[in-house]
Design an enzyme around this catalytic site. Structure first.
Site, mmCIF file in Angstrom:
data_model
loop_
_atom_site.group_PDB
_atom_site.id
_atom_site.type_symbol
_atom_site.label_atom_id
_atom_site.label_comp_id
_atom_site.label_asym_id
_atom_site.label_seq_id
_atom_site.Cartn_x
_atom_site.Cartn_y
_atom_site.Cartn_z
ATOM 1 N N HIS A 150 -3.986 2.342 3.380
ATOM 2 C CA HIS A 150 -4.144 1.769 4.727
ATOM 3 C C HIS A 150 -5.611 1.838 5.170
ATOM 4 O O HIS A 150 -6.123 0.916 5.810
ATOM 5 C CB HIS A 150 -3.265 2.512 5.726
ATOM 6 C CG HIS A 150 -1.815 2.135 5.660
ATOM 7 N ND1 HIS A 150 -1.382 0.839 5.715
ATOM 8 C CD2 HIS A 150 -0.690 2.900 5.562
ATOM 9 C CE1 HIS A 150 -0.061 0.795 5.648
ATOM 10 N NE2 HIS A 150 0.381 2.040 5.551
ATOM 11 N N HIS A 205 -0.745 6.204 -0.497
ATOM 12 C CA HIS A 205 -0.270 5.163 0.425
ATOM 13 C C HIS A 205 -1.107 5.166 1.701
ATOM 14 O O HIS A 205 -1.532 4.104 2.184
ATOM 15 C CB HIS A 205 1.204 5.404 0.739
ATOM 16 C CG HIS A 205 1.761 4.506 1.794
ATOM 17 N ND1 HIS A 205 2.516 3.383 1.514
ATOM 18 C CD2 HIS A 205 1.677 4.550 3.160
ATOM 19 C CE1 HIS A 205 2.871 2.797 2.642
ATOM 20 N NE2 HIS A 205 2.367 3.482 3.649
ATOM 21 N N GLU A 206 -1.341 6.335 2.267
ATOM 22 C CA GLU A 206 -2.103 6.415 3.514
ATOM 23 C C GLU A 206 -3.564 6.020 3.301
ATOM 24 O O GLU A 206 -4.166 5.350 4.146
ATOM 25 C CB GLU A 206 -2.002 7.821 4.103
ATOM 26 C CG GLU A 206 -0.590 8.246 4.476
ATOM 27 C CD GLU A 206 0.132 7.234 5.362
ATOM 28 O OE1 GLU A 206 -0.538 6.519 6.138
ATOM 29 O OE2 GLU A 206 1.365 7.145 5.281
ATOM 30 N N GLU A 259 3.112 -2.376 4.677
ATOM 31 C CA GLU A 259 3.738 -1.294 3.922
ATOM 32 C C GLU A 259 3.890 -1.638 2.449
ATOM 33 O O GLU A 259 3.654 -0.794 1.577
ATOM 34 C CB GLU A 259 5.094 -0.941 4.533
ATOM 35 C CG GLU A 259 5.019 -0.379 5.949
ATOM 36 C CD GLU A 259 4.064 0.808 6.054
ATOM 37 O OE1 GLU A 259 4.125 1.706 5.190
ATOM 38 O OE2 GLU A 259 3.246 0.824 6.985
#
Length: 293
Positions: free
Chosen positions: A137, A133-134, A210
């Site tokens: 980004h 997930h990070e 998100e």
């Protein structure tokens, strides 16, 4: 995507400048506007080059390497390779709340930070989901946007706090000798509306990010249900132990809102509801396996 994020960055920098100049006008008229403009130019430069370092220092993040934390470093390296990204710097935050964030100005100057509690709470698959997930980004080139917004929100809230105290200590003088076009009423309006504007900006750049990062992060780690399970554990951990050290200005940077009770304030939360995110990930996993949700 690069063009879109470049436009977003320019828009946010412009918006920050306008907001600061507006606040300066309310506080000190024309003189305040000039001071605010100079401050905004300096802040924009500082935000681009140093805001990520400020955020990491704010949370006392400690950099780790393969020797000091082989488990975390290995997971980050493997996923970065899979995502086609340069290896980011890796940090651990000693904190009792499970959470994580990414920061930096671009993929070549990026960092991923996780709390020690997160590492202890999750198994390798779940931790890979969070790291994915990070890295999403970073891949999506939106870490600079998130970091700039953190600096912008923090600056606005700090200025408002200072102005509140100046009004209290100054006896709430409502004279208009300093050129304040709205006088006392305008000052009160600024105190109320400026933090709200900062929160709305955080929401605008965070909520949609998100969902995208969840989907892309699940693709990087290859296991949507692992990320869904991680989000469930993170939400429970935050409810049990909110991050007291967290700053509202940086809340949108974390994988989950670091403050407890977000269900009550879901309308103004910097993150979409955890349950919705989990449901989308489960649906994604089931569609891969050919089963209906």
């Amino acid at each position: 995507m690069t063009t879109v994020n470049t436009l977003k960055t320019v828009f946010l920098i412009t918006l920050m400048t306008v907001l600061l100049v507006f606040i300066g006008n309310l506080i000190g008229g024309r003189t305040g506007m000039i001071i605010a403009l100079v401050f905004a130019v300096g802040m924009n430069f500082f935000s681009y080059w140093f805001s990520d370092k400020i955020v990491l220092k704010m949370y006392k993040a400690e950099e780790v390497n393969e020797a000091s934390n082989p488990r975390l470093y290995r997971i980050v390296r493997n996923l970065a390779t899979r995502a086609g990204l340069p290896m980011p710097k890796v940090y651990i935050i000693m904190n009792g709340t499970p959470n994580a964030f990414a920061t930096g100005r671009n993929k070549n100057h990026a960092a991923v930070a996780v709390t020690n509690t997160l590492m202890n709470m999750l198994d390798d698959d779940e931790l890979a989901g969070v790291i994915g997930h990070e890295l999403a980004h970073i891949y999506g080139k939106d870490i600079l946007i998130g970091t700039i917004v953190a600096m912008m929100a923090g600056t606005i809230m700090t200025i408002v706090d200072i102005f509140q105290w100046s009004m209290i200590l100054g006896g709430g003088n409502s004279d208009n000798e300093d050129g304040n076009p709205l006088g006392f009423i305008g000052s009160i309006a600024m105190i109320i509306l400026a933090p709200l504007a900062a929160t709305l900006i955080q929401m605008a750049v965070s909520r949609s990010r998100e969902y995208i990062a969840d989907q892309r992060g699940a693709e990087f780690c290859g296991n949507p249900k692992a990320l869904a399970s991680a989000l469930h554990k993170i939400a429970y951990g935050i409810e049990m132990h909110p991050m007291a050290e967290a700053k509202p200005a940086t809340a949108h940077m974390f994988i989950a809102n670091p403050f407890a009770g977000q269900k009550m304030m879901s309308l103004f939360s910097t993150h979409p509801p955890i349950d919705d995110r989990i449901n989308k990930l489960v649906t994604m996993a089931n569609s891969r396996s050919g089963r209906a949700y």
